[in-house]
Scaffold this active site. Structure first.
Site, PDB file in Angstrom:
ATOM      1  NE  ARG A 226      -4.082   1.913   2.260  1.00 41.25           N
ATOM      2  CZ  ARG A 226      -4.340   2.882   3.142  1.00 41.25           C
ATOM      3  NH1 ARG A 226      -3.538   3.071   4.179  1.00 41.25           N
ATOM      4  NH2 ARG A 226      -5.393   3.666   2.987  1.00 41.25           N
TER       5      ARG A 226
ATOM      6  CB  ALA B  50      -5.971   5.727  -0.086  1.00 50.38           C
ATOM      7  CB  SER B  51     -11.175   3.103   0.582  1.00 45.23           C
ATOM      8  OG  SER B  51     -11.815   3.739  -0.495  1.00 45.23           O
ATOM      9  CB  VAL B  52     -11.055   2.664   5.832  1.00 46.28           C
ATOM     10  CG1 VAL B  52     -10.657   1.880   7.069  1.00 46.28           C
ATOM     11  CG2 VAL B  52     -11.356   4.118   6.170  1.00 46.28           C
TER      12      VAL B  52
END
Length: 401
Positions: free
Chosen positions: A37, A70-72
């Site tokens: 990530r 950026a999503s959880v």
């Protein structure tokens, strides 16, 4: 001496933390342990890249939500579990974001078994970021297209799976045309002020759900069916509602003035400190077209403009002309296991009637707290499915318990 954790250690620790709170399919777990990530978040501190939180990618000046983020990670994992992508699948992603989700999808469908991933984004900066980071991380085979996501990507259709990583208020006909019969669509669907990640399977001219979870996403650009209106001159109280609902915000502004006293109606339902009660909202939308979202800003709470809203930023409410009732939570301590009691606070001439109706929704939820409705979606030019139907320009949404 303590050593600074490596990216691999931080990534595995994050996945372990997610697994401690929810089950994940083994292939989703492996993908999340594999894809770095931090590569998709250049400039972000390594430790922050592996915390379970959203990271803003592009700000939206003057607006409460960013243009892209950026999503959880736990939400990403949840939605990938809902999607159930298989090796060899052809997948379309709406909303490229950082490119991280597309990389996870690429791991799930497998390039060595003819899997294919296409991701589209309307914003040129976001699309370029996704293309750059995907290349850096070794996912050059993922196709990135700069385009309005509502149009999909017809050149690679039909798709076995479509996933949206932006909030969607109405499902466009283009997505129907590009999703194979029997294929799955996972999207953060917005209705009556709430957003839920809904997993749907296409059966001819119906999309039928087999799961949904509460979530929050930046809304997709180009859909304007959700309305927002201030309820006071300072714009610290706001109402969010759908275009098919008849709402007169100016009338409600007078209703909420200090000289109109509030009245409270309590339900029979108590909850524990960590117990979720978002199902009240969901159940109400399956029976009642008056459900909206009430938003109280921190300033409104500091000034005590309203009393004990269940969740200040997003509380379900019932609206009828000049009357309003919203969900409340109050501490009673009568039951040590469940010290909080749910109820409704009312304003306006029909407020108490609305409060009693909201309490009826609360009590119905209390009788089956984990129940989830079946959601059936049909194109607007076809007949309704049996149940309570919400009409939108391109689709009809039907909920049944």
């Amino acid at each position: 001496m303590s050593q600074t954790p490596t990216a691999d250690q931080l990534r595995n620790r994050l996945v372990d933390d997610i697994l401690s709170a929810r089950d994940l399919p083994s292939d989703v777990e492996q993908a999340m342990r594999t894809v770095p990530r931090d590569t998709f978040l250049p400039g972000i501190q390594l430790a922050n890249a592996y915390t379970d939180q959203a990271v803003t990618l592009k700000d939206n000046p003057g607006q409460p939500l960013p243009l892209s983020c950026a999503s959880v990670p736990s939400v990403v994992a949840m939605m990938l579990g809902q999607l159930a992508a298989r090796p060899g699948d052809n997948v379309l992603e709406i909303g490229a974001g950082t490119g991280y989700n597309a990389a996870l999808l690429a791991e799930l469908v497998g390039v060595d078994v003819d899997g294919r991933v296409t991701t589209v984004d309307i914003d040129p900066d976001v699309a370029l970021h996704a293309r750059t980071t995907l290349n850096t991380a070794g996912y050059e085979h993922v196709t990135v297209i700069e385009r309005n996501g509502l149009l999909g990507a017809h050149e690679h259709a039909p798709y076995d799976r479509i996933i949206a990583t932006v909030g969607v208020w109405d499902i466009p006909a283009t997505w129907w045309d590009q999703l194979a019969d029997g294929g799955r669509l996972v999207l953060p669907l917005r209705w009556r002020g709430q957003t839920r990640s809904v997993a749907l399977t296409r059966h001819g001219n119906q999309l039928v759900s087999d799961g949904m979870e509460l979530c929050g996403f930046v809304p997709i650009i180009g859909q304007n069916g959700e309305k927002t209106a201030p309820l006071n001159t300072a714009d610290t109280l706001r109402l969010h509602y759908d275009q098919d609902q008849t709402i007169a915000p100016d009338v409600l502004t007078h209703t909420l003035q200090a000289d109109n006293p509030a009245r409270e109606v309590l339900s029979a339902q108590r909850i524990g400190g960590e117990e979720s009660f978002d199902g009240v909202w969901l159940r109400a939308t399956a029976h009642d077209d008056r459900v909206c979202r009430l938003e109280a800003t921190p300033e409104a709470m500091e000034q005590a403009l309203i009393r004990r809203p269940a969740t200040p930023a997003r509380t379900p409410a019932l609206i009828d002309d000049a009357s309003l009732a919203y969900l409340t939570v109050a501490r009673e301590d009568a039951d040590p296991q469940r010290p909080f009691r749910l109820g409704a606070t009312a304003y306006g001439p029909r407020g108490e009637e609305l409060a009693r109706d909201l309490v009826a929704h609360i009590d119905a939820w209390g009788a089956a707290r984990l129940a989830v409705p079946r959601l059936t979606i049909t194109p607007s030019d076809t007949g309704d499915a049996p149940g309570h139907t919400i009409s939108k320009p391109e689709t009809r949404i039907t909920l049944t318990y």
